[in-house]
Design a protein around this motif. Structure first.
Motif, PDB file in Angstrom:
ATOM      1  N   LYS A  90      48.225  22.480  98.348  1.00  0.00           N
ATOM      2  CA  LYS A  90      46.788  22.665  98.626  1.00  0.00           C
ATOM      3  C   LYS A  90      46.057  21.331  98.517  1.00  0.00           C
ATOM      4  N   HIS A  91      46.351  20.590  97.465  1.00  0.00           N
ATOM      5  CA  HIS A  91      45.711  19.285  97.267  1.00  0.00           C
ATOM      6  C   HIS A  91      46.101  18.319  98.388  1.00  0.00           C
ATOM      7  N   THR A  93      49.681  24.238  94.100  1.00  0.00           N
ATOM      8  CA  THR A  93      48.595  23.301  93.787  1.00  0.00           C
ATOM      9  C   THR A  93      48.821  21.977  94.498  1.00  0.00           C
ATOM     10  N   ASP A 149      53.026  22.275  90.041  1.00  0.00           N
ATOM     11  CA  ASP A 149      53.072  23.541  90.762  1.00  0.00           C
ATOM     12  C   ASP A 149      53.020  23.263  92.256  1.00  0.00           C
ATOM     13  N   VAL A 178      48.658  18.283  89.262  1.00  0.00           N
ATOM     14  CA  VAL A 178      49.022  18.592  90.651  1.00  0.00           C
ATOM     15  C   VAL A 178      50.533  18.579  90.825  1.00  0.00           C
TER      16      VAL A 178
END
Length: 95
Positions: free
Chosen positions: A25-26, A22, A19, A16
């Motif tokens: 979003k997480h 990523t 990027d 995680v």
């Protein structure tokens, strides 16, 4: 030990943190994120993740006197850091 057993060193890293998309979003999928780091370790990666974290509303950190995101383990022994962490957690969960 990981190297001795022929394991992949990437097992030690959280994908995680590699990027922004990523990471973001997480982060958005969680109620809160507690973040803190050990000082002077992975300095470049920490700087990158801290910059990304500026866009996360549900971020719970407790900054020490040097403006470092203190490691949560320190929150147990340093009363000021503990109070800051509890205050921020209350703000995040109260929204």
């Amino acid at each position: 030990m990981i190297v001795e057993q022929g394991q992949d060193l990437e097992l030690l890293e959280d994908r995680v943190t590699h990027d922004f998309a990523t990471f973001h979003k997480h982060a958005q999928s969680l109620d809160f994120i507690m973040m803190g780091f050990v000082n002077n370790v992975f300095v470049e990666r920490i700087a990158q993740v801290k910059k990304w974290a500026e866009q996360v509303e549900q971020l719970v950190v407790s900054e020490d006197n040097r403006m470092n995101f203190s490691h949560p383990r320190r929150w147990r022994t340093d009363l000021l850091l503990k109070v800051k962490a509890i205050q921020r957690m209350s703000e995040v969960l109260g929204k």
